[in-house]
Write a protein that holds these residues in place. Sequence first.
Motif, PDB file in Angstrom:
ATOM      1  N   VAL B 150       0.882  -1.178   0.000  1.00  0.00           N
ATOM      2  CA  VAL B 150       0.000   0.000   0.000  1.00  0.00           C
ATOM      3  C   VAL B 150       0.917   1.223   0.000  1.00  0.00           C
ATOM      4  CG1 VAL B 150      -1.749   1.290   1.283  1.00  0.00           C
ATOM      5  CG2 VAL B 150      -1.819  -1.206   1.243  1.00  0.00           C
ATOM      6  N   ASN B 151       1.057   1.832  -1.171  1.00  0.00           N
ATOM      7  CA  ASN B 151       1.948   2.984  -1.291  1.00  0.00           C
ATOM      8  C   ASN B 151       1.240   4.236  -0.789  1.00  0.00           C
ATOM      9  OD1 ASN B 151       4.055   1.497  -2.632  1.00  0.00           O
ATOM     10  ND2 ASN B 151       2.655   1.400  -4.366  1.00  0.00           N
ATOM     11  N   THR B 152       1.917   4.955   0.059  1.00  0.00           N
ATOM     12  CA  THR B 152       1.263   6.100   0.693  1.00  0.00           C
ATOM     13  C   THR B 152       2.258   7.214   1.021  1.00  0.00           C
ATOM     14  OG1 THR B 152       0.007   6.779   2.646  1.00  0.00           O
ATOM     15  CG2 THR B 152       1.454   4.922   2.922  1.00  0.00           C
ATOM     16  N   ALA B 153       1.714   8.409   1.164  1.00  0.00           N
ATOM     17  CA  ALA B 153       2.563   9.566   1.484  1.00  0.00           C
ATOM     18  C   ALA B 153       2.753   9.671   2.989  1.00  0.00           C
ATOM     19  CB  ALA B 153       1.904  10.834   0.963  1.00  0.00           C
ATOM     20  N   VAL B 154       3.874  10.266   3.366  1.00  0.00           N
ATOM     21  CA  VAL B 154       4.121  10.568   4.778  1.00  0.00           C
ATOM     22  C   VAL B 154       3.515  11.942   5.046  1.00  0.00           C
ATOM     23  CG1 VAL B 154       5.903  10.989   6.518  1.00  0.00           C
ATOM     24  CG2 VAL B 154       6.233   9.218   4.791  1.00  0.00           C
ATOM     25  N   ILE B 155       2.618  12.031   6.038  1.00  0.00           N
ATOM     26  CA  ILE B 155       1.930  13.317   6.252  1.00  0.00           C
ATOM     27  C   ILE B 155       2.455  14.091   7.456  1.00  0.00           C
ATOM     28  CG2 ILE B 155      -0.193  12.808   5.021  1.00  0.00           C
ATOM     29  CD1 ILE B 155      -1.443  12.055   7.703  1.00  0.00           C
ATOM     30  N   SER B 156       3.154  13.417   8.355  1.00  0.00           N
ATOM     31  CA  SER B 156       3.829  14.203   9.395  1.00  0.00           C
ATOM     32  C   SER B 156       5.074  13.458   9.842  1.00  0.00           C
ATOM     33  CB  SER B 156       2.906  14.512  10.563  1.00  0.00           C
ATOM     34  OG  SER B 156       2.831  13.426  11.427  1.00  0.00           O
ATOM     35  N   PHE B 157       5.993  14.224  10.375  1.00  0.00           N
ATOM     36  CA  PHE B 157       7.318  13.709  10.689  1.00  0.00           C
ATOM     37  C   PHE B 157       7.556  13.809  12.185  1.00  0.00           C
ATOM     38  CE2 PHE B 157       6.937  15.507   6.534  1.00  0.00           C
ATOM     39  CZ  PHE B 157       7.466  14.534   5.719  1.00  0.00           C
ATOM     40  N   PRO B 158       8.620  13.160  12.695  1.00  0.00           N
ATOM     41  CA  PRO B 158       8.870  13.253  14.143  1.00  0.00           C
ATOM     42  C   PRO B 158       8.922  14.711  14.582  1.00  0.00           C
ATOM     43  CG  PRO B 158      10.314  11.611  13.164  1.00  0.00           C
ATOM     44  CD  PRO B 158       9.595  12.286  12.031  1.00  0.00           C
ATOM     45  N   SER B 159       8.116  15.044  15.618  1.00  0.00           N
ATOM     46  CA  SER B 159       7.969  16.455  15.988  1.00  0.00           C
ATOM     47  C   SER B 159       8.965  16.920  17.038  1.00  0.00           C
ATOM     48  CB  SER B 159       6.550  16.701  16.491  1.00  0.00           C
ATOM     49  OG  SER B 159       6.279  15.867  17.584  1.00  0.00           O
ATOM     50  N   GLY B 160       9.865  16.059  17.465  1.00  0.00           N
ATOM     51  CA  GLY B 160      10.847  16.483  18.467  1.00  0.00           C
ATOM     52  C   GLY B 160      11.877  15.403  18.675  1.00  0.00           C
ATOM     53  N   PRO B 161      12.843  15.671  19.558  1.00  0.00           N
ATOM     54  CA  PRO B 161      13.919  14.683  19.741  1.00  0.00           C
ATOM     55  C   PRO B 161      13.459  13.384  20.393  1.00  0.00           C
ATOM     56  CG  PRO B 161      14.150  16.487  21.290  1.00  0.00           C
ATOM     57  CD  PRO B 161      13.052  16.868  20.364  1.00  0.00           C
ATOM     58  N   PHE B 162      12.254  13.393  20.996  1.00  0.00           N
ATOM     59  CA  PHE B 162      11.795  12.184  21.687  1.00  0.00           C
ATOM     60  C   PHE B 162      10.841  11.352  20.842  1.00  0.00           C
ATOM     61  CE2 PHE B 162      12.075  15.683  24.830  1.00  0.00           C
ATOM     62  CZ  PHE B 162      13.342  15.357  25.269  1.00  0.00           C
ATOM     63  N   THR B 163      10.494  11.848  19.673  1.00  0.00           N
ATOM     64  CA  THR B 163       9.515  11.138  18.846  1.00  0.00           C
ATOM     65  C   THR B 163      10.216  10.465  17.679  1.00  0.00           C
ATOM     66  OG1 THR B 163       8.188  13.062  19.304  1.00  0.00           O
ATOM     67  CG2 THR B 163       7.208  11.415  17.884  1.00  0.00           C
ATOM     68  N   LYS B 164       9.979   9.182  17.504  1.00  0.00           N
ATOM     69  CA  LYS B 164      10.545   8.442  16.380  1.00  0.00           C
ATOM     70  C   LYS B 164       9.413   7.815  15.582  1.00  0.00           C
ATOM     71  CE  LYS B 164      14.637   9.237  18.053  1.00  0.00           C
ATOM     72  NZ  LYS B 164      15.309  10.428  17.530  1.00  0.00           N
ATOM     73  N   GLN B 165       8.399   8.611  15.343  1.00  0.00           N
ATOM     74  CA  GLN B 165       7.228   8.109  14.628  1.00  0.00           C
ATOM     75  C   GLN B 165       6.863   9.046  13.490  1.00  0.00           C
ATOM     76  OE1 GLN B 165       4.511   7.998  17.938  1.00  0.00           O
ATOM     77  NE2 GLN B 165       4.905   5.841  18.307  1.00  0.00           N
TER      78      GLN B 165
END
Lengths: 174, 310
Positions: B150-165
Amino acid sequence: MSAFDGVKAAALLFVAAIVQVSILTQVHVLGGGPDLLLVTLVAVALLRGSVFGAAGGFFGGILVDVATLGQLGLTALVLTVAGYWIGRYGETTGRERAHAPFLSVAVVTVLYGFGLLLVHFVLGERAPAGPLVRGLGPAMLLNLLLAAPVYGLARRLLRPVDRGDFATEVQLLG
Amino acid sequence: MAPPNRSARVEVLGSSVQRSRSNAYPSRSRSALVRRLVLAVLVLGALALLTVSFRSPTAGALHDVQGAASSALRPFQIAADRVARPFRDAYRWFDGLTKAKSQNAVLRDELRTARAQALAYRAAAVKAQNLERLLNYEQGATYPNGFRAVNTAVISFPSGPFTKQIAIAAGANKGIKLNTPVVTGDGLIGRVTNVFSKTAVVSLLTDPDSYVAARDLKTGVRGVIRHGQGNTLILDQVPKQATVKKGDRLVTDGTRDARYPDLYPYGIPIGTVSSVGIQDTASYLQVQVASFADLGSLDSVAALVKTKGS
């Protein structure tokens, strides 16, 4: 201060939050990144006081938490306290001082980072302080670069109000 | 006039002049009260949201509301991304141009080696398929067979140094489930850890809670890929007597015991070994891994959804 001011401040924070999560989270310089939402919140809180600051922080934080599908309320909690604190500074000692936006941005960048670290720690999540500390210098520098244009824009949208409108606890005698 | 033994202050306090009764909440005190009340309500609201979200992160009414609100914000995010894309593309173009010459030489060498390897592997693959058919060999899911991308776009990125999602623009509506593996054209990046109706959250390999069973393609040595210092990856739990060398390629190990099925199928490329170290005090080898996928700049990804019957 009117309801229309609230709408303008909300629109400003909305745009800042969207730009932050969509574009600026990908910008990294020496381990740190700019935080447009935080800088905008500083500007709004300095110009409109602690109640606007706290409400704006809550609103902006919820937007970030929703857009990133993160832990709901986490960013909102830290930004609410940050907005309130900056607002109080603006209402009292920071009033009419040219360096107030820059000083606030520098201090709040550090406090916001450690605030997030604290909340993550309290939630029992792994939150190493190393990357945060390494990225604080560049993040502060980038935020300071944003401070002047963002504060200028916010000042045009939210014209400074009569300081008598601000609630202060400093009562002069005599 | 005050008597000589009484100070002016005592005289004033003791005077019988009637003063207006002071308000219990003068305007400044009242605004201070309102201000504190607003702060308390907002902080309590944030704490309540945080508590509910923390206790049920993948289900519940609040989860659904968050998913719907995230979908509502998506058009704005897409618009912002479109505005920024030309600038980002220009930056990448110049960045790529400066590195192109040195990369070109390296890639030519790699291509020469890969061509020779591909010929050998093609012959081996045909032979393996024939042998499997002859032996009626049963095995678990193997990437990419049995999976639909399922090819999909990334809509948000890690928002800080503690987030790896990261958040992706496909969710339950596209068949994505919890723990669905997510890859790019280069290799594995992580797995789905939260599913909404039209979006999903992917925890990257650098997330502190990410563990992936991996295998060295060359030596067959097994270990566990997990986050290291900073944003690095390490191959953990590799015995000291095992042989792992710099440049070895690592893939997902897949299910080894049917009772404990692995989250990832066998054969998804993960990365190459960048360094190997031995310490007297450590129980295992220190194996640093360079991920094939660039986890710091992800624009689009593919979620591997199992096809029926696999």
